[in-house]
Write a protein that holds these residues in place. Structure first.
Motif, PDB file in Angstrom:
ATOM      1  N   ALA A 261      37.750  28.972  37.340  1.00  0.00           N
ATOM      2  CA  ALA A 261      37.213  29.121  38.688  1.00  0.00           C
ATOM      3  C   ALA A 261      38.350  29.043  39.712  1.00  0.00           C
ATOM      4  N   MET A 262      39.355  28.200  39.465  1.00  0.00           N
ATOM      5  CA  MET A 262      40.501  28.106  40.368  1.00  0.00           C
ATOM      6  C   MET A 262      41.333  29.388  40.348  1.00  0.00           C
ATOM      7  N   ILE A 263      41.416  30.031  39.181  1.00  0.00           N
ATOM      8  CA  ILE A 263      42.146  31.300  39.116  1.00  0.00           C
ATOM      9  C   ILE A 263      41.426  32.361  39.948  1.00  0.00           C
ATOM     10  N   ALA A 264      40.086  32.373  39.900  1.00  0.00           N
ATOM     11  CA  ALA A 264      39.331  33.289  40.760  1.00  0.00           C
ATOM     12  C   ALA A 264      39.560  32.965  42.231  1.00  0.00           C
ATOM     13  N   ASP A 265      39.682  31.670  42.561  1.00  0.00           N
ATOM     14  CA  ASP A 265      39.986  31.276  43.943  1.00  0.00           C
ATOM     15  C   ASP A 265      41.358  31.789  44.375  1.00  0.00           C
ATOM     16  N   VAL A 266      42.308  31.833  43.433  1.00  0.00           N
ATOM     17  CA  VAL A 266      43.641  32.354  43.751  1.00  0.00           C
ATOM     18  C   VAL A 266      43.560  33.829  44.128  1.00  0.00           C
ATOM     19  N   ALA A 267      42.669  34.578  43.462  1.00  0.00           N
ATOM     20  CA  ALA A 267      42.467  35.983  43.836  1.00  0.00           C
ATOM     21  C   ALA A 267      41.916  36.081  45.258  1.00  0.00           C
ATOM     22  N   ASP A 268      41.005  35.180  45.622  1.00  0.00           N
ATOM     23  CA  ASP A 268      40.495  35.138  46.999  1.00  0.00           C
ATOM     24  C   ASP A 268      41.617  34.784  47.974  1.00  0.00           C
ATOM     25  N   TYR A 269      42.439  33.807  47.588  1.00  0.00           N
ATOM     26  CA  TYR A 269      43.558  33.403  48.450  1.00  0.00           C
ATOM     27  C   TYR A 269      44.492  34.574  48.701  1.00  0.00           C
ATOM     28  N   SER A 270      44.760  35.360  47.651  1.00  0.00           N
ATOM     29  CA  SER A 270      45.645  36.520  47.799  1.00  0.00           C
ATOM     30  C   SER A 270      45.043  37.540  48.762  1.00  0.00           C
ATOM     31  N   GLU A 271      43.737  37.785  48.630  1.00  0.00           N
ATOM     32  CA  GLU A 271      43.080  38.718  49.544  1.00  0.00           C
ATOM     33  C   GLU A 271      43.084  38.179  50.973  1.00  0.00           C
ATOM     34  N   TRP A 272      42.828  36.887  51.121  1.00  0.00           N
ATOM     35  CA  TRP A 272      42.805  36.246  52.438  1.00  0.00           C
ATOM     36  C   TRP A 272      44.180  36.296  53.112  1.00  0.00           C
ATOM     37  N   LYS A 273      45.222  36.089  52.324  1.00  0.00           N
ATOM     38  CA  LYS A 273      46.578  36.020  52.861  1.00  0.00           C
ATOM     39  C   LYS A 273      47.163  37.411  53.111  1.00  0.00           C
ATOM     40  N   ASN A 274      46.909  38.354  52.182  1.00  0.00           N
ATOM     41  CA  ASN A 274      47.586  39.654  52.218  1.00  0.00           C
ATOM     42  C   ASN A 274      46.681  40.819  52.618  1.00  0.00           C
ATOM     43  N   HIS A 275      45.377  40.546  52.770  1.00  0.00           N
ATOM     44  CA  HIS A 275      44.404  41.610  53.078  1.00  0.00           C
ATOM     45  C   HIS A 275      44.380  42.680  51.982  1.00  0.00           C
ATOM     46  N   ARG A 276      44.702  42.263  50.770  1.00  0.00           N
ATOM     47  CA  ARG A 276      44.642  43.150  49.599  1.00  0.00           C
ATOM     48  C   ARG A 276      44.108  42.326  48.438  1.00  0.00           C
ATOM     49  N   ARG A 277      43.247  42.928  47.606  1.00  0.00           N
ATOM     50  CA  ARG A 277      42.687  42.210  46.466  1.00  0.00           C
ATOM     51  C   ARG A 277      43.178  42.837  45.169  1.00  0.00           C
ATOM     52  N   ALA A 278      43.698  41.995  44.267  1.00  0.00           N
ATOM     53  CA  ALA A 278      44.184  42.474  42.968  1.00  0.00           C
ATOM     54  C   ALA A 278      43.734  41.466  41.910  1.00  0.00           C
ATOM     55  N   THR A 279      42.436  41.454  41.641  1.00  0.00           N
ATOM     56  CA  THR A 279      41.851  40.419  40.779  1.00  0.00           C
ATOM     57  C   THR A 279      42.385  40.482  39.354  1.00  0.00           C
ATOM     58  N   ALA A 280      42.392  41.684  38.773  1.00  0.00           N
ATOM     59  CA  ALA A 280      42.724  41.793  37.347  1.00  0.00           C
ATOM     60  C   ALA A 280      44.177  41.425  37.064  1.00  0.00           C
ATOM     61  N   ILE A 281      45.089  41.815  37.956  1.00  0.00           N
ATOM     62  CA  ILE A 281      46.497  41.518  37.674  1.00  0.00           C
ATOM     63  C   ILE A 281      46.759  40.012  37.768  1.00  0.00           C
ATOM     64  N   ILE A 282      46.010  39.322  38.641  1.00  0.00           N
ATOM     65  CA  ILE A 282      46.135  37.867  38.713  1.00  0.00           C
ATOM     66  C   ILE A 282      45.632  37.238  37.416  1.00  0.00           C
ATOM     67  N   PHE A 283      44.487  37.695  36.925  1.00  0.00           N
ATOM     68  CA  PHE A 283      43.971  37.160  35.665  1.00  0.00           C
ATOM     69  C   PHE A 283      44.857  37.547  34.486  1.00  0.00           C
ATOM     70  N   SER A 284      45.465  38.749  34.535  1.00  0.00           N
ATOM     71  CA  SER A 284      46.328  39.161  33.425  1.00  0.00           C
ATOM     72  C   SER A 284      47.543  38.245  33.331  1.00  0.00           C
ATOM     73  N   ALA A 285      48.078  37.850  34.488  1.00  0.00           N
ATOM     74  CA  ALA A 285      49.220  36.932  34.472  1.00  0.00           C
ATOM     75  C   ALA A 285      48.823  35.587  33.874  1.00  0.00           C
ATOM     76  N   MET A 286      47.602  35.118  34.196  1.00  0.00           N
ATOM     77  CA  MET A 286      47.147  33.847  33.649  1.00  0.00           C
ATOM     78  C   MET A 286      46.915  33.944  32.140  1.00  0.00           C
ATOM     79  N   LEU A 287      46.398  35.078  31.684  1.00  0.00           N
ATOM     80  CA  LEU A 287      46.206  35.251  30.245  1.00  0.00           C
ATOM     81  C   LEU A 287      47.544  35.313  29.520  1.00  0.00           C
ATOM     82  N   CYS A 288      48.570  35.883  30.180  1.00  0.00           N
ATOM     83  CA  CYS A 288      49.922  35.822  29.601  1.00  0.00           C
ATOM     84  C   CYS A 288      50.363  34.364  29.479  1.00  0.00           C
TER      85      CYS A 288
END
Length: 501
Positions: free
Chosen positions: A383-410
């Motif tokens: 759930a915190m990783i999903a929050d990080v995707a929200d934080y990225s969208e909030w901060k950068n006005h761009r959403r990249a959910t899958a690449i954030i999760f892919s980095a965590m899966l790595c």
């Protein structure tokens, strides 16, 4: 109604969680039994089996996962970005799961090629299925409280799969194969493949993506990577993911040695007898043989049998911890609850160094309490990783959910590989000699240090890292509110265009 206001139905939460149950029936089998299957069932040389698992693991972590993350973020269909991947991979996942645990007689070279090909394809399809599945949790709802609830449902399903694999798989193999491991594995994997395919289809049919990035939020791959490198919560979560899964692999790989070489065999046997466990297995066997089936062939030596029993009890306690996780996170915030629960679970790990070899009951209690506290953290991590995707969208006005999760899966795969390698490395350092009934005192003390102090270190570092993780309860509320306001502002012009003559 905005995604922030609309609660997810129980039907959707259950449907989503079935996808992780399906994936973990295979994933848990791979990490727990693939080496055993290759060496003891398919009869590949151990060095060859290790090379296949290691090389394909690297491909999965550093090639398959990042590529799928980049492609998934750029997928656009009438079903959304991530749901179609679950549909497309449902049948291939089931078929490849069965093929990877099949045993065609192809000669020594042919068997190696077959194992390498089927495992590589399975890892590729697993990445194409599980990465979009994980990212889907970030777009089903914009409500962080709803994500907490969703994660709790999801990881109860994961624990059920883990219980099936770690406690029941080998007995099921022996029962369904009537003592023949080859036939037994094929029967069990056929069952898992059919059930998994059906569950993936249910996940696809019962979920709906509600967080849809606008075209203006689209960016190139280099921009997505640049956003990640400037995202401190992502950096913290990546390090934390590596540390948590290093602990899991190190702990999981060493416990059996703790029971085998440190705990008193007489005390373990007495515990199994006095707790009524032996009587339960005898009654179960009488029922199975009376029905014309093979007996429930539980491991007979006290160390392995007790370890399996403790695994089952630990998983049950983890499920209980998952059950209270959401309410705690809703009240106090994910970061603080995660940190406190992880710290307390670490204290119970450290206690393992203090117990004498005969203290089976105390080891059992510490194991259960550690499982309960660690269980609280399990849904919060994702759930915190999903929050990080929200934080990225909030901060950068761009959403990249899958690449954030892919980095965590790595990070997950790096942690599992690191922890697994540490098990062998630490044992070698202390002079472990395979095959001995009794290990030298230095080895026994090294095993006791590993399951307590060494396993505690990654968790303690993870707790320290949370002090620089910015997304506390107050920031969760702020990000959720401001993103909801932005999405409403985008929706209003669209509705105006539709209603205009």
């Amino acid at each position: 109604m905005s995604s922030r206001e609309q609660p997810l139905s129980i039907r959707e939460k259950l449907g989503y969680s079935l996808g992780d149950l399906a994936a973990n029936l295979i994933f848990q089998t791979l990490i727990t039994y693939l080496a055993f299957f290759y060496t003891d069932v398919y009869r590949l040389p151990p060095a060859t089996a290790a090379t296949i698992i290691f090389v394909v693991g690297l491909l999965g972590a550093f090639v398959f996962t990042p590529v799928i993350g980049i492609v998934a973020d750029r997928t656009s269909t009438r079903w959304g970005k991530f749901r179609p991947w679950i549909l497309w991979t449902a049948v291939p996942f089931g078929v490849l799961s069965l093929l990877a645990f099949s045993t065609p007689q192809l000669g020594e070279r042919g068997k190696i090629i077959y194992a390498l090909a089927t495992y590589s394809l399975l890892v590729l399809v697993y990445a194409a299925n599980n990465l979009p599945y994980s990212a889907l949790s970030g777009v089903l709802t914009g409500s962080m409280a709803q994500r907490n609830s969703l994660s709790s449902y999801r990881f109860v399903a994961v624990m059920i799969a883990q219980f099936i694999i770690q406690v029941l798989l080998l007995p099921l193999v022996l029962i369904l194969g009537d003592g023949d491991r080859v036939r037994g594995f094929e029967s069990v994997m056929t069952l898992f493949a059919v059930v998994g395919t059906v569950f993936f289809l249910i996940t696809f049919l019962t979920t709906r993506e509600r967080i849809v990035p606008t075209r203006e939020q689209s960016a190139g791959v280099l921009q997505d990577l640049a956003d990640l490198l400037r995202n401190r919560p992502w950096q913290v979560m990546l390090a934390l993911t590596v540390l948590v899964f290093t602990n899991l692999a190190l702990k999981g790989g060493t416990y059996i040695y703790y029971f085998q070489y440190y705990m008193s065999e007489a005390a373990l046997a007495a515990f199994l007898r006095d707790s009524g466990f032996n009587g339960l297995i005898a009654s179960l066997n009488a029922m199975l043989t009376g029905a014309g089936l093979a007996g429930f062939q539980w491991p007979e030596d006290p160390a392995t049998s007790t370890f399996s029993l403790f695994n089952g009890g630990g998983i049950v306690c983890m499920i209980l911890g998952i059950g209270v996780s959401r309410r705690l996170a809703d009240r106090f915030g994910k970061r603080d609850v995660f940190g406190v629960a992880l710290l307390v679970s670490t204290l119970f790990l450290l206690a393992f160094y203090l117990f004498p070899p005969t203290a089976v009951g105390w080891v059992f209690v510490a194991f259960m309490l550690h499982g309960f506290c660690y269980g609280i953290t399990i849904p919060l991590l994702w759930a915190m990783i999903a929050d990080v995707a929200d934080y990225s969208e909030w901060k950068n006005h761009r959403r990249a959910t899958a690449i954030i999760f892919s980095a965590m899966l790595c990070g997950l795969k790096i942690g599992l590989s690191t922890g697994g390698a540490l098990v062998a490395g630490i044992l070698a350092h202390y002079g472990y000699q395979a095959g001995l009934e009794t290990q030298p005192a230095a080895v026994v003390d090294g095993i006791r240090l590993t399951v307590s102090v060494y396993c505690a270190l990654p968790f303690l570092i993870a707790v320290a890292l949370l002090f620089i993780y910015e997304i506390d309860k107050r920031m969760e509320v702020r990000i959720e509110h401001e993103l909801d306001q932005r999405r409403r502002a985008v929706d209003r012009p669209l509705h105006a265009e539709v209603s205009s003559p």
